[in-house]
Design an enzyme around this catalytic site. Structure first.
Site, short mmCIF file in Angstrom:
data_model
loop_
_atom_site.label_atom_id
_atom_site.label_comp_id
_atom_site.label_asym_id
_atom_site.label_seq_id
_atom_site.Cartn_x
_atom_site.Cartn_y
_atom_site.Cartn_z
N ARG A 108 25.73 2.34 11.98
CA ARG A 108 25.49 1.53 10.77
C ARG A 108 26.14 0.15 10.91
NH1 ARG A 108 27.75 5.40 6.35
NH2 ARG A 108 27.22 3.74 4.90
N ARG A 132 27.73 13.13 2.54
CA ARG A 132 26.66 12.25 3.00
C ARG A 132 26.46 12.43 4.49
NH1 ARG A 132 27.12 6.33 0.26
NH2 ARG A 132 26.20 5.81 2.28
N ARG A 148 19.15 -6.37 2.59
CA ARG A 148 19.84 -6.04 3.83
C ARG A 148 19.15 -6.65 5.05
NH1 ARG A 148 22.51 -1.22 1.65
NH2 ARG A 148 24.11 -0.47 3.08
N ARG A 178 35.80 8.78 3.02
CA ARG A 178 34.77 9.13 2.03
C ARG A 178 33.98 10.35 2.49
NH1 ARG A 178 30.26 4.75 0.43
NH2 ARG A 178 29.35 5.43 2.39
N LYS A 219 30.95 -2.33 -1.87
CA LYS A 219 29.90 -2.87 -2.76
C LYS A 219 29.75 -2.00 -4.01
CE LYS A 219 26.77 -2.60 0.56
NZ LYS A 219 27.53 -2.20 1.76
#
Ligand code: B4P
Length: 187
Positions: A145, A134, A89, A128, A14
């Protein structure tokens, strides 16, 4: 003013495709994930609350997100359009967005739903995680998630199918190929 939602599971691209849309179409960008990470870095009250959910891979509660989004939307300077990245969401978020846009005389024109298989999502997010720093880019939280996405976020697709604005986009292949599919929809 065009209003576009970019939607998909965690790691579906996204943010990556939003950057390309902004470059080509000159839209303003609202990423709830980016706004939340800024709040966390600044150690605000909202950031502290949000962090307790994000670090476990859970969604931040709708009331906090909807309030935050309304403020962000008010700050947006008039441009050709707005791209909503990572919002809505949940179905209540989709309904709140519709109400907010109607007050401004608009509605979501196009919903782009990136479709990526689970194994690819996990591979991308682990990759990532090597550089993102993160707290939610590690295998345990990634699995949580994806579960949350399937249970709470995927139903948002039905909302936009009913509205007639849903467009499924094959989200695997090169970043440019995927963007080409998006351009076919956005024109
Ligand atoms: P977000 O920040 O929205 O992001 P994301 O789902 O992790 O990733 P995205 O889909 O943008 O993937 P990206 O382009 O980076 O959410 C983070 C958290 O914030 C949520 O879990 C939630 O807790 C909270 N939150 C945010 N919004 C909320 C809301 N509305 N309500 C409640 N809670 C909310 O791509 C991922 C990786 O793949 C990148 O490294 C990229 O380089 C790579 N990649 C992209 N395209 C690729 C391709 N075609 N091929 C190979 N790799 C690719």
């Amino acid at each position: 003013m065009k209003y576009v939602v970019i939607f998909g599971p965690p790691g579906s691209g996204k943010g990556t495709q939003s950057d390309k849309i902004i470059e080509k179409y000159g839209y303003a960008h609202i990423s709830t994930g980016d706004v939340l990470r800024d709040e966390i870095s600044a150690n605000t009250e909202l950031g502290q609350k949000a962090n307790t959910f994000i670090k476990d891979g859970q969604l931040v509660p709708d009331d906090l997100i909807i309030k935050m989004l309304a403020v962000t939307l008010d700050d947006i300077k008039a441009k050709n359009g707005v791209i909503f990245d990572g919002f809505p969401r949940t179905t209540p978020q989709a309904e709140a967005l519709q109400t907010m846009l109607k007050k401004r005389g608009g509605d979501v024109d196009t919903m782009l739903s990136l479709e990526v298989p689970k194994e690819e999502l996990v591979t991308r997010l682990i990759e990532r995680g090597k550089s993102s720093n993160r707290a939610d880019d590690n295998l345990k939280v990634i699995e949580a998630r994806i579960l949350v996405y399937n249970e709470q976020t995927a139903p948002v697709m039905d909302f936009y199918k009913k509205e007639g604005t849903f467009h499924g986009i094959k989200g695997i292949g090169s970043i440019d190929d995927i963007f080409g599919r998006i351009v076919e929809v956005l024109g």
